[in-house]
Design an enzyme around this catalytic site. Structure first.
Site, short mmCIF file in Angstrom:
data_model
loop_
_atom_site.label_atom_id
_atom_site.label_comp_id
_atom_site.label_asym_id
_atom_site.label_seq_id
_atom_site.Cartn_x
_atom_site.Cartn_y
_atom_site.Cartn_z
CE LYS A 189 -4.35 29.14 20.25
NZ LYS A 189 -3.88 30.01 19.15
CD GLU A 263 -9.89 42.10 30.57
OE1 GLU A 263 -10.36 43.07 29.94
OE2 GLU A 263 -9.73 42.08 31.79
CB CYS A 297 -8.68 45.66 23.20
SG CYS A 297 -7.59 46.01 24.60
CD GLU A 398 -12.18 45.20 18.32
OE1 GLU A 398 -12.47 44.01 18.13
OE2 GLU A 398 -11.57 45.60 19.33
P1 NAP Z 1 -9.36 36.15 18.36
O1 NAP Z 1 -9.51 35.82 16.95
O2 NAP Z 1 -10.55 36.15 19.24
O3 NAP Z 1 -8.27 35.14 18.94
C1 NAP Z 1 -7.83 35.17 20.28
C2 NAP Z 1 -7.24 33.83 20.64
O4 NAP Z 1 -8.27 32.82 20.64
C3 NAP Z 1 -6.19 33.33 19.66
O5 NAP Z 1 -5.17 32.67 20.38
C4 NAP Z 1 -6.98 32.37 18.80
O6 NAP Z 1 -6.18 31.42 18.17
C5 NAP Z 1 -7.88 31.73 19.83
N1 NAP Z 1 -9.09 31.08 19.30
C6 NAP Z 1 -9.66 31.20 18.07
N2 NAP Z 1 -10.78 30.46 17.99
C7 NAP Z 1 -10.93 29.85 19.18
C8 NAP Z 1 -11.91 28.96 19.73
N3 NAP Z 1 -12.97 28.56 19.05
N4 NAP Z 1 -11.76 28.55 21.01
C9 NAP Z 1 -10.70 28.97 21.75
N5 NAP Z 1 -9.75 29.79 21.28
C10 NAP Z 1 -9.85 30.23 20.01
O7 NAP Z 1 -8.67 37.58 18.56
P2 NAP Z 1 -7.42 38.16 17.79
O8 NAP Z 1 -7.84 38.46 16.39
O9 NAP Z 1 -6.23 37.32 18.03
O10 NAP Z 1 -7.19 39.53 18.60
C11 NAP Z 1 -7.88 40.69 18.34
C12 NAP Z 1 -9.09 40.83 19.29
O11 NAP Z 1 -8.65 40.79 20.64
C13 NAP Z 1 -9.78 42.16 19.13
O12 NAP Z 1 -11.17 41.96 19.15
C14 NAP Z 1 -9.34 42.93 20.36
O13 NAP Z 1 -10.22 43.95 20.75
C15 NAP Z 1 -9.23 41.86 21.38
N6 NAP Z 1 -8.35 42.27 22.49
C16 NAP Z 1 -8.91 42.57 23.71
C17 NAP Z 1 -8.10 43.00 24.76
C18 NAP Z 1 -8.69 43.36 26.10
O14 NAP Z 1 -7.94 43.42 27.08
N7 NAP Z 1 -9.97 43.60 26.23
C19 NAP Z 1 -6.73 43.09 24.57
C20 NAP Z 1 -6.19 42.77 23.34
C21 NAP Z 1 -7.03 42.35 22.30
P3 NAP Z 1 -5.63 31.72 16.68
O15 NAP Z 1 -4.91 33.02 16.70
O16 NAP Z 1 -4.69 30.61 16.47
O17 NAP Z 1 -6.83 31.73 15.80
#
Ligand code: NAP
Ligand code: MG
Length: 495
Positions: A189, A263, A297, A398
């Site tokens: 997804k 992650e 991240c 963050e």
């Molecule tokens: P996010 O809002 O947490 O979304 C991540 C994924 O989860 C998206 O596909 C999102 O779908 C989906 N999602 C949203 N609500 C959900 C729920 N209740 N249940 C299951 N899935 C759900 O993160 P983002 O804004 O896309 O990305 C930025 C974040 O990712 C930052 O915090 C960053 O630090 C972190 N990140 C971490 C790493 C690592 O390796 N540690 C790497 C890259 C990024 P939608 O987009 O359709 O809402």
């Protein structure tokens, strides 16, 4: 301006609608609903994408289960290896198509996204190399009689991979590697912000010989991710994203005892001692926080500089930052493009405005860019705040944008304590020429990666992941594949 001359809109985007990829085929969402994806540099509509709901997720999970129960998991190691190596060759030949889609949807410069090719191909070759190394143990036991025992390693089953938007193609490959190597199957997804490269990558998997149903992609909003994490027939969730959603995923996983790796976010310290090589440390400090417009991240967002060099360091850093070009992602001179969405832009500007009203000193940037062709895009100047205090919001949360918080420190003990005074623990860096300082810092910091005199090093053979609220599980490295395997004990009574 040097617009990349060879740029052509990808063939992939000429389709009238982007569909879900399930069981080796493109299919529309059952509801017929779609959502739009737009170019964050221009606001232009790029495509309409199928919006999956619970019923589509259920079809995808059934397809992944059927593929898991088919010949895939008992395929000879050498056959699975061939498929992964085919896919690596496709990355060599066609990664630029994935990179172009990422540039158009995410806004990261094309000159940067294309560089993901080597890592993508190397990751797949690495996981291919691990396939014949999967093995159990023969273990002694003290049971009465003549009883032998050994372990078997078996793929866990159906994996839901839920991804963020900040490095879409690379993330698809990273998730697919251990799935394909272990004999699991997957429903991916992607983020609603960046779905396109995941769909094309799934087609490339089919072209490489991955059997139908092994790699499926459901596009849509968070609800589709939630449907996956609640689905009783998903065995494992591999989640990369924010800490807030990570917590929800773990709660959802608990009911059916799914395996989970998460992650999550970070607020990583980048620590510069007075004896550091400043010619290296200054540009690296800028790259650490501004690369990908701050949407990484492991970005080095808390810059700790030892007091005796603080003023000199900040002066050099500000001068260097002024040479960085924010602009058209299709221009080869551009260092950083826009941020991914209006929502993200507003969030970042909220943090910047909040900090302007504090005692922190604005040293560079601090504005949205709204003229000279930037009107319709989500462009933010690379921004540096100096004299930041540990308890300020910009030192704790963050931001996920091009915003650096600089802090002063005096001693090694003090900086270890302050660097660790955060809920996150994803990454860190230390700049010093002193061996003892380097070792003491690498032992003292509670984070999954410590980079000494470098930043953002990644390799397929070196584990990456978080401490504390940055999650758990390690991606890459010799043990990553274990997260996709169950261990079965077999006992044989020979009497
Ligand atoms: P996010 O809002 O947490 O979304 C991540 C994924 O989860 C998206 O596909 C999102 O779908 C989906 N999602 C949203 N609500 C959900 C729920 N209740 N249940 C299951 N899935 C759900 O993160 P983002 O804004 O896309 O990305 C930025 C974040 O990712 C930052 O915090 C960053 O630090 C972190 N990140 C971490 C790493 C690592 O390796 N540690 C790497 C890259 C990024 P939608 O987009 O359709 O809402
Ligand atoms: Mg978009």
């Amino acid at each position: 301006m040097a617009r990349i001359e060879s740029f052509e809109m990808p063939e992939f985007l000429k389709r009238s609608e982007m569909k879900l990829y399930i069981d080796g085929r493109s299919i529309a969402a059952k509801s017929g609903k779609t959502f739009e994806t737009r170019n964050p540099a221009t606001g232009e509509l790029l495509a309409k994408i199928a919006e999956a709901d619970e019923s589509d997720v259920d079809i995808a999970v059934k397809s992944a289960r059927k593929a898991f129960d088919g010949p895939w998991r008992t395929m000879k190691p050498i056959e699975r290896q061939k498929i992964l190596l085919n896919l690596a060759n496709i990355m060599d030949a066609r990664y630029s198509e994935l990179a172009t889609l990422d540039t158009l949807e995410l806004g990261a410069p094309l000159s940067k996204t294309v560089l993901g090719k080597n890592r993508a191909a190397a990751l797949l070759r690495y996981y291919a190399g691990q396939i014949p190394l999967v093995r159990g143990d023969t273990l002694s036991n003290s049971a009465p009689g003549d009883v032998i025992s050994h372990t078997l390693k078996e793929p866990i089953g159906v994996v839901a991979a839920i991804n963020p938007w900040n490095g879409p193609a690379g993330m698809s490959v990273w998730k697919a590697g251990p799935v394909l190597a272990s004999g699991c199957t997957m429903i991916m997804k992607p983020s609603e912000e960046t779905s396109l490269s995941a769909l094309l990558f799934a087609e490339m998997c089919s072209e490489a010989g991955v059997p139908d149903g092994v790699i499926n992609v459901v596009t849509g909003h968070g609800a589709a991710g939630a449907a996956l994490s609640n689905h009783p027939d998903v065995d494992k969730i591999a989640f990369t994203g924010s800490t807030g959603v990570g917590v929800k995923i773990m709660q959802a996983a608990a009911t059916s005892m799914k395996r989970v790796s998460v992650e999550l976010g970070g607020k990583s310290p980048n620590i510069v001692f007075a004896d550091a090589n400043l010619d290296k440390a200054v540009p690296a400090a800028a790259r650490a926080v501004f690369a990908n417009s701050g949407q990484i991240c492991s970005a080095g967002t808390r810059l700790f500089v030892q007091s005796e060099i603080y003023d000199e360091f900040m002066e050099k850093l500000v001068a260097h930052t002024k040479t960085l070009i924010v602009g058209d992602p299709l221009d080869s001179d551009t260092h950083f493009g826009p941020v991914v969405s209006k929502l993200q832009l507003d969030k970042i500007m909220g943090y910047i405005e909040g900090a302007k009203n504090s005692s922190a000193k604005l040293l560079a940037g601090g504005h949205r860019m709204t003229s000279n062709g930037f009107e319709n895009g989500n462009f933010v100047e690379p921004t540096i705040f100096g004299d930041v205090e540990d308890d300020m919001v910009i030192a704790r949360e963050e931001i996920f944008g091009p915003v650096l918080s600089a802090l002063r420190f005096d001693t090694i003990e003090e900086v270890i304590e302050r660097a660790n005074n955060t809920n996150f623990g994803l990454a860190s860096a230390v700049w010093t020429r002193d061996l003892a300082t380097a070792h003491r810092m690498s032992r003292g910091i509670r984070a999954g990666s410590v980079w000494i005199n470098c930043y953002q090093m990644l390799d397929p053979n070196v584990p990456f992941g978080g401490y504390k609220m940055s999650g758990f599980g390690r991606e890459s490295g010799p043990h990553h594949i274990d997260d996709y395997l169950e261990t079965k004990a077999v006992w044989i009574d020979l009497d």
